[in-house]
Design a protein around this motif. Structure first.
Motif, PDB file in Angstrom:
ATOM      1  N   ALA A 211      12.220   7.221 -16.795  1.00 53.73           N
ATOM      2  CA  ALA A 211      11.459   7.610 -17.981  1.00 53.73           C
ATOM      3  C   ALA A 211      12.048   6.980 -19.236  1.00 53.73           C
ATOM      4  O   ALA A 211      13.256   6.836 -19.368  1.00 53.73           O
ATOM      5  N   SER A 212      11.171   6.598 -20.130  1.00 59.78           N
ATOM      6  CA  SER A 212      11.563   6.075 -21.433  1.00 59.78           C
ATOM      7  C   SER A 212      10.602   6.669 -22.458  1.00 59.78           C
ATOM      8  O   SER A 212       9.608   7.294 -22.076  1.00 59.78           O
ATOM      9  N   PRO A 213      10.861   6.475 -23.743  1.00 59.65           N
ATOM     10  CA  PRO A 213       9.933   7.027 -24.729  1.00 59.65           C
ATOM     11  C   PRO A 213       8.490   6.556 -24.541  1.00 59.65           C
ATOM     12  O   PRO A 213       7.553   7.307 -24.772  1.00 59.65           O
ATOM     13  N   SER A 214       8.302   5.326 -24.078  1.00 62.82           N
ATOM     14  CA  SER A 214       6.943   4.811 -23.923  1.00 62.82           C
ATOM     15  C   SER A 214       6.286   5.231 -22.611  1.00 62.82           C
ATOM     16  O   SER A 214       5.072   5.167 -22.486  1.00 62.82           O
ATOM     17  N   THR A 215       7.065   5.658 -21.610  1.00 65.30           N
ATOM     18  CA  THR A 215       6.478   6.014 -20.311  1.00 65.30           C
ATOM     19  C   THR A 215       6.714   7.461 -19.918  1.00 65.30           C
ATOM     20  O   THR A 215       6.250   7.887 -18.869  1.00 65.30           O
ATOM     21  N   GLY A 216       7.435   8.209 -20.734  1.00 67.00           N
ATOM     22  CA  GLY A 216       7.858   9.558 -20.360  1.00 67.00           C
ATOM     23  C   GLY A 216       6.742  10.491 -19.957  1.00 67.00           C
ATOM     24  O   GLY A 216       6.826  11.169 -18.931  1.00 67.00           O
ATOM     25  N   VAL A 217       5.668  10.543 -20.745  1.00 72.53           N
ATOM     26  CA  VAL A 217       4.566  11.461 -20.430  1.00 72.53           C
ATOM     27  C   VAL A 217       3.928  11.079 -19.100  1.00 72.53           C
ATOM     28  O   VAL A 217       3.687  11.925 -18.241  1.00 72.53           O
ATOM     29  N   SER A 218       3.688   9.806 -18.914  1.00 67.99           N
ATOM     30  CA  SER A 218       3.087   9.337 -17.663  1.00 67.99           C
ATOM     31  C   SER A 218       3.999   9.630 -16.476  1.00 67.99           C
ATOM     32  O   SER A 218       3.544  10.102 -15.427  1.00 67.99           O
ATOM     33  N   ASP A 219       5.307   9.367 -16.643  1.00 70.03           N
ATOM     34  CA  ASP A 219       6.261   9.576 -15.551  1.00 70.03           C
ATOM     35  C   ASP A 219       6.437  11.047 -15.208  1.00 70.03           C
ATOM     36  O   ASP A 219       6.734  11.392 -14.072  1.00 70.03           O
ATOM     37  N   ARG A 220       6.270  11.926 -16.194  1.00 65.13           N
ATOM     38  CA  ARG A 220       6.466  13.367 -15.969  1.00 65.13           C
ATOM     39  C   ARG A 220       5.198  14.086 -15.541  1.00 65.13           C
ATOM     40  O   ARG A 220       5.260  15.044 -14.770  1.00 65.13           O
ATOM     41  N   LYS A 221       4.048  13.653 -16.043  1.00 62.56           N
ATOM     42  CA  LYS A 221       2.802  14.396 -15.817  1.00 62.56           C
ATOM     43  C   LYS A 221       1.860  13.738 -14.815  1.00 62.56           C
ATOM     44  O   LYS A 221       1.402  14.375 -13.879  1.00 62.56           O
ATOM     45  N   MET A 222       1.533  12.472 -15.025  1.00 59.88           N
ATOM     46  CA  MET A 222       0.514  11.823 -14.198  1.00 59.88           C
ATOM     47  C   MET A 222       1.045  11.280 -12.879  1.00 59.88           C
ATOM     48  O   MET A 222       0.460  11.503 -11.823  1.00 59.88           O
ATOM     49  N   LYS A 223       2.133  10.541 -12.942  1.00 62.19           N
ATOM     50  CA  LYS A 223       2.582   9.833 -11.746  1.00 62.19           C
ATOM     51  C   LYS A 223       2.991  10.742 -10.596  1.00 62.19           C
ATOM     52  O   LYS A 223       2.683  10.415  -9.449  1.00 62.19           O
ATOM     53  N   PRO A 224       3.655  11.885 -10.830  1.00 67.53           N
ATOM     54  CA  PRO A 224       3.942  12.755  -9.680  1.00 67.53           C
ATOM     55  C   PRO A 224       2.668  13.169  -8.941  1.00 67.53           C
ATOM     56  O   PRO A 224       2.643  13.208  -7.712  1.00 67.53           O
ATOM     57  N   LEU A 225       1.607  13.442  -9.690  1.00 70.13           N
ATOM     58  CA  LEU A 225       0.334  13.826  -9.066  1.00 70.13           C
ATOM     59  C   LEU A 225      -0.281  12.665  -8.289  1.00 70.13           C
ATOM     60  O   LEU A 225      -0.788  12.841  -7.179  1.00 70.13           O
ATOM     61  N   ILE A 226      -0.236  11.483  -8.881  1.00 72.02           N
ATOM     62  CA  ILE A 226      -0.829  10.306  -8.227  1.00 72.02           C
ATOM     63  C   ILE A 226      -0.061   9.951  -6.955  1.00 72.02           C
ATOM     64  O   ILE A 226      -0.662   9.700  -5.909  1.00 72.02           O
ATOM     65  N   TYR A 227       1.263   9.933  -7.041  1.00 73.29           N
ATOM     66  CA  TYR A 227       2.061   9.610  -5.857  1.00 73.29           C
ATOM     67  C   TYR A 227       1.896  10.673  -4.773  1.00 73.29           C
ATOM     68  O   TYR A 227       1.857  10.352  -3.582  1.00 73.29           O
ATOM     69  N   ALA A 228       1.791  11.935  -5.164  1.00 74.75           N
ATOM     70  CA  ALA A 228       1.572  13.001  -4.178  1.00 74.75           C
ATOM     71  C   ALA A 228       0.215  12.838  -3.518  1.00 74.75           C
ATOM     72  O   ALA A 228       0.094  12.950  -2.296  1.00 74.75           O
ATOM     73  N   ALA A 229      -0.815  12.563  -4.307  1.00 82.09           N
ATOM     74  CA  ALA A 229      -2.154  12.363  -3.742  1.00 82.09           C
ATOM     75  C   ALA A 229      -2.187  11.168  -2.798  1.00 82.09           C
ATOM     76  O   ALA A 229      -2.945  11.155  -1.826  1.00 82.09           O
ATOM     77  N   ALA A 230      -1.342  10.172  -3.065  1.00 85.03           N
ATOM     78  CA  ALA A 230      -1.278   8.986  -2.207  1.00 85.03           C
ATOM     79  C   ALA A 230      -0.451   9.240  -0.950  1.00 85.03           C
ATOM     80  O   ALA A 230      -0.395   8.400  -0.059  1.00 85.03           O
ATOM     81  N   GLY A 231       0.221  10.404  -0.894  1.00 82.52           N
ATOM     82  CA  GLY A 231       0.993  10.754   0.298  1.00 82.52           C
ATOM     83  C   GLY A 231       2.389  10.159   0.360  1.00 82.52           C
ATOM     84  O   GLY A 231       3.014  10.137   1.425  1.00 82.52           O
TER      85      GLY A 231
ATOM     86  N   HIS B 118       0.843  -1.193   0.000  1.00 88.28           N
ATOM     87  CA  HIS B 118       0.000   0.000   0.000  1.00 88.28           C
ATOM     88  C   HIS B 118       0.880   1.245   0.000  1.00 88.28           C
ATOM     89  O   HIS B 118       1.964   1.253   0.594  1.00 88.28           O
ATOM     90  N   ALA B 119       0.403   2.294  -0.632  1.00 92.47           N
ATOM     91  CA  ALA B 119       1.155   3.549  -0.721  1.00 92.47           C
ATOM     92  C   ALA B 119       1.552   4.080   0.653  1.00 92.47           C
ATOM     93  O   ALA B 119       2.596   4.721   0.786  1.00 92.47           O
ATOM     94  N   ASP B 120       0.764   3.794   1.690  1.00 94.07           N
ATOM     95  CA  ASP B 120       1.096   4.248   3.047  1.00 94.07           C
ATOM     96  C   ASP B 120       2.415   3.675   3.550  1.00 94.07           C
ATOM     97  O   ASP B 120       3.032   4.237   4.452  1.00 94.07           O
ATOM     98  N   ASP B 121       2.845   2.548   2.982  1.00 94.97           N
ATOM     99  CA  ASP B 121       4.071   1.882   3.415  1.00 94.97           C
ATOM    100  C   ASP B 121       5.270   2.222   2.536  1.00 94.97           C
ATOM    101  O   ASP B 121       6.341   1.655   2.712  1.00 94.97           O
ATOM    102  N   VAL B 122       5.081   3.136   1.593  1.00 94.72           N
ATOM    103  CA  VAL B 122       6.131   3.502   0.646  1.00 94.72           C
ATOM    104  C   VAL B 122       6.702   4.864   1.021  1.00 94.72           C
ATOM    105  O   VAL B 122       5.965   5.822   1.223  1.00 94.72           O
ATOM    106  N   PHE B 123       8.032   4.949   1.109  1.00 92.83           N
ATOM    107  CA  PHE B 123       8.703   6.205   1.445  1.00 92.83           C
ATOM    108  C   PHE B 123       9.223   6.928   0.206  1.00 92.83           C
ATOM    109  O   PHE B 123       9.234   8.143   0.151  1.00 92.83           O
ATOM    110  N   ILE B 124       9.707   6.162  -0.762  1.00 89.83           N
ATOM    111  CA  ILE B 124      10.289   6.741  -1.976  1.00 89.83           C
ATOM    112  C   ILE B 124       9.877   5.894  -3.165  1.00 89.83           C
ATOM    113  O   ILE B 124       9.882   4.662  -3.085  1.00 89.83           O
TER     114      ILE B 124
END
Length: 189
Positions: A114-134, A103-109
């Motif tokens: 990033a790669s060509p296939s994941t770059g947009v997700s890694d730069r735009k979506m995932k920072p927001l999702i991980y931040a929202a998860a705390g 669970h995200a509650d147990d994750v510290f880091i």
């Protein structure tokens, strides 16, 4: 919707775009904001960078690391889905009890490479999702055009950015534990 081609690859149709995934190859499938997102298995450069980044992190030693464990490609349950970061530093006691997911509650880091296939997700979506998860710390390693490591910690307003370390520089991270690495050492042979 999917179908098979004569060469054994599979066609996956979603959002009006088609892609081929070779049969028998493992792809990462994440659940992001209610949608399944499939990306190819990491290439050699990305695997090399992940291993080289996780290895010194695991070997840091000291009492600060005692309650933590460094894992690669672990399933992390977040508010609206399931993500698979390239590297996750999690609570060691919880990892001992974990099955398929943590669970995200147990994750510290979390670290995404990033790669060509994941770059947009890694730069735009995932920072927001991980931040929202705390999750307190989010880092992204970009391999192209030159290696650079973006390091961030959770701010009160829900974002993660702090420092960008270019190839030839070192991180000198004091928090949440001492860690020092030059992004240039993560690539090449």
């Amino acid at each position: 919707m999917d179908g098979c081609f004569r060469d054994g690859s599979r066609r996956v149709v979603g959002g009006g775009r088609r892609s081929r995934v070779a049969a028998g190859r493992r792809a990462r499938v994440e659940l992001v904001w209610g949608a399944l997102v499939m990306s190819p298995s990491p290439g050699i450069a990305r695997q090399r960078a992940s291993h080289r980044l996780a290895r010194p992190a695991w070997g840091c030693g000291g009492t600060a690391w005692a309650p933590l464990e460094v894992l690669e490609a672990v399933n992390v349950v977040v508010l609206d889905g399931l993500l698979i970061p390239d590297i996750a530093v999690i609570d060691a006691a919880m990892s001992a009890e974990a099955g398929l997911t943590v669970h995200a509650d147990d994750v510290f880091i979390v670290v995404e490479i990033a790669s060509p296939s994941t770059g947009v997700s890694d730069r735009k979506m995932k920072p927001l999702i991980y931040a929202a998860a705390g999750i307190p710390h989010y880092s992204r390693l970009d391999l192209e055009p030159a290696p650079r490591l973006s390091l961030g910690h959770l701010q009160t307003y829900g974002t993660h950015w702090g420092q960008v370390v270019q190839a030839g520089e070192t991180t000198c991270l004091p928090d949440p534990f001492p860690f020092d690495i030059d992004p240039a050492c993560l690539v090449g042979r």
